[in-house]
Scaffold this motif. Structure first.
Motif, short mmCIF file in Angstrom:
data_model
loop_
_atom_site.label_atom_id
_atom_site.label_comp_id
_atom_site.label_asym_id
_atom_site.label_seq_id
_atom_site.Cartn_x
_atom_site.Cartn_y
_atom_site.Cartn_z
N THR A 361 0.84 -1.20 0.00
CA THR A 361 0.00 0.00 0.00
C THR A 361 0.87 1.24 0.00
OG1 THR A 361 -1.63 1.27 1.22
CG2 THR A 361 -0.16 -0.09 2.53
N SER A 362 0.42 2.24 -0.72
CA SER A 362 1.15 3.51 -0.75
C SER A 362 0.29 4.66 -0.23
CB SER A 362 1.60 3.82 -2.19
OG SER A 362 0.48 3.86 -3.06
N GLN A 363 -0.89 4.32 0.32
CA GLN A 363 -1.79 5.36 0.81
C GLN A 363 -1.22 6.02 2.06
OE1 GLN A 363 -2.69 2.42 -0.24
NE2 GLN A 363 -4.72 2.37 -1.19
N PRO A 364 -1.51 7.30 2.26
CA PRO A 364 -1.07 7.97 3.50
C PRO A 364 -1.77 7.38 4.71
CG PRO A 364 -2.58 9.38 2.25
CD PRO A 364 -2.24 8.21 1.36
N GLN A 365 -1.01 7.24 5.80
CA GLN A 365 -1.57 6.64 7.00
C GLN A 365 -2.42 7.63 7.77
OE1 GLN A 365 1.10 4.39 9.43
NE2 GLN A 365 2.12 3.41 7.70
N ILE A 366 -3.33 7.08 8.56
CA ILE A 366 -4.21 7.87 9.42
C ILE A 366 -3.63 7.88 10.83
CG2 ILE A 366 -6.49 7.89 10.54
CD1 ILE A 366 -7.61 6.71 7.94
N MET A 367 -3.68 9.03 11.47
CA MET A 367 -3.25 9.14 12.86
C MET A 367 -4.50 9.06 13.75
SD MET A 367 0.01 9.27 12.78
CE MET A 367 0.33 9.74 14.48
N TYR A 368 -4.68 7.92 14.41
CA TYR A 368 -5.81 7.79 15.33
C TYR A 368 -5.60 8.70 16.54
CZ TYR A 368 -7.48 3.54 12.95
OH TYR A 368 -7.97 2.64 12.04
N SER A 369 -6.66 9.34 16.98
CA SER A 369 -6.57 10.18 18.17
C SER A 369 -6.32 9.33 19.40
CB SER A 369 -7.86 10.99 18.35
OG SER A 369 -8.97 10.11 18.51
N GLU A 370 -5.55 9.87 20.32
CA GLU A 370 -5.19 9.12 21.54
C GLU A 370 -6.23 9.37 22.62
OE1 GLU A 370 -1.19 9.45 22.78
OE2 GLU A 370 -0.37 9.18 20.77
N GLN A 371 -7.42 8.93 22.35
CA GLN A 371 -8.47 9.04 23.36
C GLN A 371 -9.47 7.92 23.15
OE1 GLN A 371 -9.87 12.97 22.27
NE2 GLN A 371 -11.67 12.11 21.27
N ARG A 372 -10.11 7.53 24.24
CA ARG A 372 -11.11 6.48 24.18
C ARG A 372 -12.43 7.10 23.71
NH1 ARG A 372 -10.87 3.63 28.92
NH2 ARG A 372 -11.23 5.62 29.93
N PRO A 373 -13.24 6.32 22.97
CA PRO A 373 -14.56 6.83 22.62
C PRO A 373 -15.37 7.14 23.89
CG PRO A 373 -14.04 4.84 21.38
CD PRO A 373 -12.98 4.99 22.41
N LYS A 374 -16.29 8.08 23.78
CA LYS A 374 -17.18 8.37 24.89
C LYS A 374 -18.13 7.20 25.06
CE LYS A 374 -20.62 11.67 26.59
NZ LYS A 374 -21.43 12.87 26.27
N ILE A 375 -18.16 6.63 26.27
CA ILE A 375 -18.92 5.41 26.52
C ILE A 375 -20.04 5.70 27.52
CG2 ILE A 375 -18.81 3.00 27.27
CD1 ILE A 375 -15.85 3.03 26.63
N GLU A 376 -21.24 5.27 27.18
CA GLU A 376 -22.39 5.42 28.07
C GLU A 376 -23.16 4.10 28.10
OE1 GLU A 376 -24.54 8.63 26.33
OE2 GLU A 376 -23.33 10.17 27.30
N THR A 377 -23.75 3.79 29.24
CA THR A 377 -24.56 2.58 29.34
C THR A 377 -25.98 2.86 28.88
OG1 THR A 377 -25.10 3.11 31.64
CG2 THR A 377 -23.24 1.64 31.27
N THR A 378 -26.58 1.83 28.28
CA THR A 378 -28.00 1.87 27.97
C THR A 378 -28.62 0.62 28.59
OG1 THR A 378 -27.66 0.76 25.85
CG2 THR A 378 -27.61 3.16 25.84
N ALA A 379 -29.74 0.20 28.10
CA ALA A 379 -30.43 -0.94 28.71
C ALA A 379 -29.89 -2.27 28.21
CB ALA A 379 -31.93 -0.84 28.42
N ASP A 380 -30.16 -3.32 29.00
CA ASP A 380 -29.96 -4.71 28.57
C ASP A 380 -28.53 -5.02 28.14
OD1 ASP A 380 -32.72 -5.11 28.95
OD2 ASP A 380 -33.15 -4.40 26.93
N GLY A 381 -27.55 -4.58 28.92
CA GLY A 381 -26.18 -4.94 28.62
C GLY A 381 -25.63 -4.31 27.36
N THR A 382 -26.16 -3.17 26.98
CA THR A 382 -25.70 -2.48 25.78
C THR A 382 -25.02 -1.18 26.19
OG1 THR A 382 -27.49 -3.42 24.46
CG2 THR A 382 -26.44 -1.45 23.59
N VAL A 383 -23.96 -0.82 25.47
CA VAL A 383 -23.32 0.46 25.69
C VAL A 383 -23.31 1.22 24.38
CG1 VAL A 383 -21.84 -0.45 27.51
CG2 VAL A 383 -20.97 -0.32 25.18
N GLU A 384 -23.16 2.52 24.48
CA GLU A 384 -23.01 3.36 23.30
C GLU A 384 -21.63 4.00 23.31
OE1 GLU A 384 -26.10 6.24 22.88
OE2 GLU A 384 -27.61 4.75 22.28
N MET A 385 -20.96 3.90 22.17
CA MET A 385 -19.69 4.59 21.96
C MET A 385 -19.95 5.71 20.96
SD MET A 385 -16.77 1.65 21.64
CE MET A 385 -16.49 0.44 22.94
N ASP A 386 -19.84 6.92 21.41
CA ASP A 386 -20.10 8.07 20.53
C ASP A 386 -21.45 7.93 19.84
OD1 ASP A 386 -17.57 9.12 21.17
OD2 ASP A 386 -16.64 7.90 19.61
N GLY A 387 -22.44 7.38 20.56
CA GLY A 387 -23.78 7.25 20.02
C GLY A 387 -24.06 5.98 19.26
#
Length: 408
Positions: A361-387
């Motif tokens: 591959t010769s594509q330019p690389q992506i720099m992932y941000s050094e932070q965890r997604p925002k995590i929130e709990t919802t019902a029935d063992g489900t979580v939301e990451m950034d919605g």
């Protein structure tokens, strides 16, 4: 008439390894799609592991697996720190309970050093009980493996996949790959339950379905032989009884039954190693669980005062060999990652790097941000990451993650 896009890479399988691969390839600038046959990521084999990241001290020498375990030692810590993922370097104690087992410790230490785990060492009974005062005092000696780590076995891979999705990866759940063919001089056309997918390269990391998927490209050179592991999980009230991961002296066939703390403080005993033909829905059997509980009580007698709060079973995609099946078919644009038995969580980042390095591959690389997604709990063992909703599929994560989300 709309035409389907042509991806650079299609990844078949959204378990731990597939999530790591889509993260790595997307980060390298490739246009990726991940196809997961189930309704959620990290199901099947990845939803029933121990949550332990192994050093590979006892891995078979001169194998792809041991190379990946060695490469992963640095990659893992860096990633857990980068994304602020729960992890604890507990270290392992490989305990000898008999004179015969004690006689094997020097050769196991030599093997560990040969595998690059040079900080492993032997300790006496007195030193062992000083480290773990609640351990059964009949223990005779032990080998210390400092680098062994416990992590959240669900949050780690799902975070990787979510990060890739944030940067353009297409992740399709309920997407069963039914077949496909290589268009001469062009690309793969995969037939899926969600319609056709076109891709220049296909990665087969389908776990328990790996040999079935492999038949799309060639007669599979490996056969999946599912191996079931059952676990019992004790209440967090027992957390103070154990700091380290307690390993048995391994046998030719299996690492044996462990007693270990999860990253959230539950003490766990398992896994068993039971061969079976069924590739789905591993069942827990009370007779086996009772045997596991008895063993846990032997290792930590005070556990008898604490209740078991959960049991679970997982399947490992064992094959006829002890090594990974890593096959790169450049002429046909197909890469196979098969037979990742009990070390997929430990080596997924190294496997992903190896896969990416095999694709030019010769594509330019992506720099992932050094932070965890925002995590929130919802019902029935489900979580939301950034919605985006994800259902927690791993029992150890279900027991601990929801309680910890407020602190994440």
């Amino acid at each position: 008439m709309m035409t389907t896009p042509v991806y650079d890479v299609a990844i078949i399988g959204g378990g731990t390894v597939g999530c790591a691969i889509v993260h790595e390839l997307t980060g390298r600038g490739l246009k990726t799609v991940l196809c997961e046959r189930n309704s959620e990521l990290v199901q099947e084999a990845s939803a029933g592991n121990s949550g332990i990241v192994h050093t590979g001290f006892d891995a078979t020498p001169n194998t792809i697996e041991v190379q990946c375990l060695e490469d992963a030692r640095v990659l893992n810590r860096n990633l857990y720190t980068k994304y602020i993922l729960p992890f604890q370097e507990r270290g392992s104690l490989l305990v000898a309970w008999t004179q015969h087992q004690m006689s094997k410790l020097p050769s196991l230490l030599s093997s560990a050093h040969n595998n690059g785990v040079t900080d492993a060492s032997l300790i006496s009974r007195e030193e062992l009980l000083e480290r773990e005062p609640h351990l059964n005092p009949v223990a005779m000696a032990a080998m210390v493996i400092p680098g062994e780590t416990v992590v959240d076995p669900w949050l780690t891979p799902v975070t990787l996949a979510h990060k890739a999705w944030e940067h353009g990866a297409k992740i399709i759940r309920n997407c069963r790959v039914l077949g496909g063919h290589l268009r001469k001089g062009s690309h793969w056309l995969l037939e899926t339950s969600n319609g056709p997918i076109r891709s220049k390269v296909v990665i087969n990391c389908a776990g328990l379905q790996g040999d079935i998927v492999e038949a799309i490209n060639q007669p599979s050179p490996f056969e999946i032989h599912p191996r079931k592991g059952q676990f019992a999980v004790f209440d967090q009230s027992a957390a103070s009884l154990l700091h380290s991961i307690i390993l048995p002296v391994p046998t030719e066939r299996t690492k044996g039954v462990l007693v270990f703390p999860s990253v959230y403080g539950n003490i766990v005993v398992g896994p068993t190693a039971e061969d079976q033909s069924a590739r789905e829905n591993p069942q827990v059997h009370q007779k086996v669980i009772d045997e596991l509980i008895r063993y846990a009580h032997f290792v930590l007698p005070e556990l008898a005062h604490h209740s078991v709060v959960n049991t679970y079973a997982g399947l490992r995609p064992a094959t006829q060999t002890k090594d990974y099946h890593f096959i790169v078919d450049r002429d046909r644009g197909w890469v196979t990652v098969g037979g990742i038995r009990s070390t997929g969580l430990s080596t997924c980042l190294a496997i992903a790097k190896r896969v990416a390095d095999s694709i030019s591959t010769s594509q330019p690389q992506i720099m992932y941000s050094e932070q965890r997604p925002k995590i929130e709990t919802t019902a029935d063992g489900t979580v939301e990451m950034d919605g985006v909703a994800y259902r927690i599929t791993h029992p150890l994560s279900k027991l601990g993650l929801v309680k910890k989300i407020a602190k994440l």
